[in-house]
Scaffold this motif. Sequence first.
Motif, short mmCIF file in Angstrom:
data_model
loop_
_atom_site.label_atom_id
_atom_site.label_comp_id
_atom_site.label_asym_id
_atom_site.label_seq_id
_atom_site.Cartn_x
_atom_site.Cartn_y
_atom_site.Cartn_z
N ALA A 1 0.87 -1.43 0.04
CA ALA A 1 -0.01 0.03 -0.01
C ALA A 1 0.83 1.17 -0.06
CB ALA A 1 -1.06 0.04 1.15
N GLU A 2 2.02 1.09 0.56
CA GLU A 2 2.81 2.35 0.51
C GLU A 2 3.83 2.59 -0.88
OE1 GLU A 2 5.66 1.57 4.03
OE2 GLU A 2 4.02 0.45 4.85
N LEU A 3 3.77 1.61 -1.88
CA LEU A 3 4.55 1.64 -2.81
C LEU A 3 3.80 2.73 -3.82
CD1 LEU A 3 5.32 -2.01 -3.45
CD2 LEU A 3 6.91 -0.45 -2.66
N ALA A 4 4.91 3.57 -4.51
CA ALA A 4 4.60 4.42 -5.73
C ALA A 4 5.16 4.51 -6.70
CB ALA A 4 4.22 5.90 -4.97
N LEU A 5 5.11 4.75 -7.88
CA LEU A 5 5.80 4.85 -9.29
C LEU A 5 7.08 6.05 -8.97
CD1 LEU A 5 3.57 4.29 -12.10
CD2 LEU A 5 5.28 2.69 -11.31
N ARG B 1 7.90 7.23 -6.18
CA ARG B 1 8.79 7.29 -5.01
C ARG B 1 9.73 5.96 -5.14
NH1 ARG B 1 5.18 7.86 -1.38
NH2 ARG B 1 4.62 5.75 -1.20
N ASN B 2 9.16 4.69 -5.41
CA ASN B 2 10.07 3.34 -5.53
C ASN B 2 10.18 3.27 -6.84
OD1 ASN B 2 7.67 3.13 -3.35
ND2 ASN B 2 9.45 2.88 -2.34
N GLY B 3 9.26 3.59 -8.11
CA GLY B 3 9.63 3.10 -9.40
C GLY B 3 8.81 1.84 -9.81
N ALA C 1 13.89 1.89 -7.28
CA ALA C 1 14.43 2.63 -7.98
C ALA C 1 15.10 3.86 -7.34
CB ALA C 1 13.65 3.28 -9.28
N SER C 2 14.60 4.22 -6.15
CA SER C 2 15.11 5.22 -5.33
C SER C 2 16.42 4.81 -4.72
CB SER C 2 14.39 5.75 -4.27
OG SER C 2 14.11 4.72 -3.24
N PHE D 1 14.64 4.21 -13.36
CA PHE D 1 15.70 2.98 -13.70
C PHE D 1 15.50 1.85 -12.89
CE2 PHE D 1 18.16 7.11 -14.50
CZ PHE D 1 18.28 6.93 -16.01
N THR D 2 14.17 1.39 -12.69
CA THR D 2 13.92 0.39 -11.86
C THR D 2 14.44 -1.07 -12.40
OG1 THR D 2 11.88 1.31 -11.56
CG2 THR D 2 11.89 -1.08 -10.67
#
Length: 268
Positions: A53-57, A59-61, A176-177, A239-240
């Motif tokens: 639920a916390e993942l975001a394109l 923020r994390n890719g 990706a971060s 760059f994931t």
Amino acid sequence: MTNEAAQPRDVEARLRHVKRGEKATFYAGDRERSYWPGEEHAVIIHDMRPIRAELALDRNGFVLLDEPTDVTDFANSDEKARYCRQCEEVVQRLTGADKVVSFGPIVRTSAAGTHGHNQPAFGAHVDYGARTVADYTFDLLPREEAEERLARRHILINVWRPLAPVESTPFAVADASTIRREDLFDSEVIGGLGGIDRSLWGFNLAHAPGQRWYWAPEMQPHELLAFKLFDSEADAVQFTAHTAFEDPGAPADAAPRQSIELRTIAYL
């Protein structure tokens, strides 16, 4: 259905990375010809389900979605095209893009005897970068529209789905971060995406401290991974890196992995 209340399942596995400073040339249909100077590193691959639920394109890719499809016959060209339209709609919803196009749907399996194009891809990589995104934009859109779209923000997003519950050869993505541009080295793919004539250009990842990897154990066909490969906004998370890997906990009689992936370009 997966049980997201189950204990998180982090695994330690060996992932192949490119040797620092090396450019790889990868022949998708004839992998023995490839120059992919790699080295293996043991890494912890974290279970993404507890933080889903916390993942975001941005923020994390990457994001893990519950996104069923009614397409089942991926050998049928009309049905595969319908699946592409479904994925474009998902990406449009995720990004708020004005337009989304797609290219390069590939069905993969780890079953014995599979042709190189359709085998899982081992080795941490990012496919593709600005050059290939521009090439496909000009392929898919009228020239004037392509030039206008490329002058504004555009994002390359891969959409990955298992076609059966994943028992072996699962899929891992890096946050990706945690990926630095200086750890990415040029990659040329020859004969990729079904044997196209021109080269495809992307990156392979060298290992570095701080890189953080994730997977979704026992991923199901109703689930979808969407992850960013390129963003024309240079400071954006992108760059994931991703790769297939061997799950050390997979049973000896685990079924071969079956999956489909599709590249999409979102024009904002």
